[in-house]
Design an enzyme around this catalytic site. Structure first.
Site, PDB file in Angstrom:
ATOM      1  N   GLY A   1       0.767  -1.244   0.000  1.00  0.00           N
ATOM      2  CA  GLY A   1       0.000   0.000   0.000  1.00  0.00           C
ATOM      3  C   GLY A   1       0.795   1.289   0.000  1.00  0.00           C
ATOM      4  O   GLY A   1       0.295   2.318   0.443  1.00  0.00           O
TER       5      GLY A   1
ATOM      6  N   ASN B   1       1.569   3.037  -2.653  1.00  0.00           N
ATOM      7  CA  ASN B   1       0.888   3.964  -3.569  1.00  0.00           C
ATOM      8  C   ASN B   1      -0.381   4.522  -2.927  1.00  0.00           C
ATOM      9  O   ASN B   1      -0.705   5.705  -3.114  1.00  0.00           O
ATOM     10  CB  ASN B   1       0.584   3.281  -4.907  1.00  0.00           C
ATOM     11  CG  ASN B   1       1.784   3.322  -5.842  1.00  0.00           C
ATOM     12  OD1 ASN B   1       2.138   4.378  -6.359  1.00  0.00           O
ATOM     13  ND2 ASN B   1       2.431   2.177  -6.020  1.00  0.00           N
TER      14      ASN B   1
ATOM     15  N   ARG C   1      -4.824  -8.423  -9.951  1.00  0.00           N
ATOM     16  CA  ARG C   1      -5.897  -9.207 -10.558  1.00  0.00           C
ATOM     17  C   ARG C   1      -6.297  -8.538 -11.868  1.00  0.00           C
ATOM     18  O   ARG C   1      -6.352  -7.308 -11.923  1.00  0.00           O
ATOM     19  CB  ARG C   1      -7.109  -9.099  -9.634  1.00  0.00           C
ATOM     20  CG  ARG C   1      -7.708 -10.337  -9.254  1.00  0.00           C
ATOM     21  CD  ARG C   1      -8.560 -10.202  -8.014  1.00  0.00           C
ATOM     22  NE  ARG C   1      -8.074 -11.154  -7.077  1.00  0.00           N
ATOM     23  CZ  ARG C   1      -8.245 -12.461  -7.209  1.00  0.00           C
ATOM     24  NH1 ARG C   1      -8.940 -12.949  -8.189  1.00  0.00           N
ATOM     25  NH2 ARG C   1      -7.716 -13.280  -6.338  1.00  0.00           N
TER      26      ARG C   1
ATOM     27  N   HIS D   1       1.606   0.909 -13.057  1.00  0.00           N
ATOM     28  CA  HIS D   1       2.444  -0.265 -13.354  1.00  0.00           C
ATOM     29  C   HIS D   1       3.907   0.171 -13.358  1.00  0.00           C
ATOM     30  O   HIS D   1       4.242   1.216 -13.914  1.00  0.00           O
ATOM     31  CB  HIS D   1       2.048  -0.855 -14.709  1.00  0.00           C
ATOM     32  CG  HIS D   1       2.798  -2.106 -15.025  1.00  0.00           C
ATOM     33  ND1 HIS D   1       2.543  -3.307 -14.379  1.00  0.00           N
ATOM     34  CD2 HIS D   1       3.813  -2.348 -15.875  1.00  0.00           C
ATOM     35  CE1 HIS D   1       3.377  -4.226 -14.841  1.00  0.00           C
ATOM     36  NE2 HIS D   1       4.157  -3.670 -15.749  1.00  0.00           N
TER      37      HIS D   1
HETATM   38  C1  GAR Z   1       3.705  -1.137  -7.344  1.00  0.00           C
HETATM   39  O1  GAR Z   1       5.037  -1.157  -7.758  1.00  0.00           O
HETATM   40  C2  GAR Z   1       2.763  -1.158  -8.526  1.00  0.00           C
HETATM   41  O2  GAR Z   1       3.240  -0.418  -9.617  1.00  0.00           O
HETATM   42  C3  GAR Z   1       2.723  -2.627  -8.840  1.00  0.00           C
HETATM   43  O3  GAR Z   1       2.629  -3.243  -7.588  1.00  0.00           O
HETATM   44  C4  GAR Z   1       3.336  -2.441  -6.626  1.00  0.00           C
HETATM   45  C5  GAR Z   1       2.411  -2.193  -5.455  1.00  0.00           C
HETATM   46  O4  GAR Z   1       3.111  -1.527  -4.431  1.00  0.00           O
HETATM   47  N1  GAR Z   1       1.625  -2.957  -9.689  1.00  0.00           N
HETATM   48  C6  GAR Z   1       1.701  -3.848 -10.687  1.00  0.00           C
HETATM   49  O5  GAR Z   1       2.699  -4.502 -10.918  1.00  0.00           O
HETATM   50  C7  GAR Z   1       0.436  -3.985 -11.516  1.00  0.00           C
HETATM   51  N2  GAR Z   1       0.654  -4.793 -12.644  1.00  0.00           N
HETATM   52  P1  GAR Z   1       2.336  -0.798  -3.276  1.00  0.00           P
HETATM   53  O6  GAR Z   1       1.380  -1.824  -2.664  1.00  0.00           O
HETATM   54  O7  GAR Z   1       3.410  -0.425  -2.303  1.00  0.00           O
HETATM   55  O8  GAR Z   1       1.599   0.369  -3.841  1.00  0.00           O
END
Ligand code: GAR
Length: 206
Positions: free
Chosen positions: A13, A15, A91, A109
């Site tokens: 979490g 982001n 997902r 992403h």
């Molecule tokens: C982030 O790096 C996001 O870009 C990636 O998962 C991570 C979540 O981090 N998302 C993907 O790879 C989607 N295909 P967070 O939980 O610390 O935000």
């Protein structure tokens, strides 16, 4: 007008935290109204609850994608969500959610799409040997990490980088890019032309 956000997160979490900080600091005219996770122990849920934000684990279970997404949509509607932000939601989104929130679902992403969709994008980029990596915020469609690109931020790869150090620098850019994209959406500045997203004047110009 304040935009009501629903954040879908499967993991730690960071982001979500960046979005919360931008909202609290007045950088984006938005509030996170609900957080939903498909993982029971997702730290993102605890993070939301610690700030008094309703947070729900919804078990994807064996009933299928449509049944799961119907429950997600109900929660989003209950909390008056205008824009759905996928923040580490691991997902592929299906028709139920896409139809209900058409043009109102964003994803972040950790690669410069269309390069390296899917899992572990930072490692994919590092192993491939790219010299420039980065992150992408895009509208969600039926594809995996596909959909019209709103903005991208680049990171230079150095020879001393490991997938972890590169991923950490990309993450810093993610935390800038996501609030920025939400702000552009909130200001109604994103104009879709085919799969190209133009940034217009929106409500700033009025
Ligand atoms: C982030 O790096 C996001 O870009 C990636 O998962 C991570 C979540 O981090 N998302 C993907 O790879 C989607 N295909 P967070 O939980 O610390 O935000």
């Amino acid at each position: 007008m304040t935009l009501n956000l629903g954040v879908l997160a499967s993991g730690r979490g960071t982001n979500l935290l960046a979005i919360l900080a931008a909202a609290a600091g007045g950088e984006i005219p938005a509030r996170v109204r609900v957080v939903i996770s498909d993982r029971a122990g997702a730290p993102a849920l605890e993070l939301a609850r610690s700030r008094g934000i309703p947070a729900f684990f919804l078990d994807p279970g064996p009933a299928g994608k449509a049944a799961f997404e119907s429950r997600v949509v109900s929660r989003l509607e209950e909390h008056g969500v205008d824009l759905v932000c996928l923040a580490g939601f691991m997902r592929v989104v299906g028709r139920t959610l896409l139809d209900r929130y058409a043009g109102r679902i964003l994803n972040i992403h950790p690669s410069l799409l269309p390069a390296f969709p899917g899992l572990d994008a930072q490692r994919q980029a590092w192993e491939y040997g790219v010299k420039v990596a980065g992150c992408t915020v895009h509208f969600v469609d039926r594809g995996v990490d596909a959909g019209p690109i709103i903005l991208q931020r680049a990171v230079t790869v150095s020879e001393g980088d490991t997938p972890e150090t590169l991923g950490a620098r990309i993450l810093e850019e993610e935390h800038r890019a996501y609030p920025e994209a939400i702000r552009l959406f909130a200001e109604k500045r994103l104009v879709l032309e085919g799969r190209r997203v133009k940034v217009g004047e929106g409500e700033r110009g009025t």
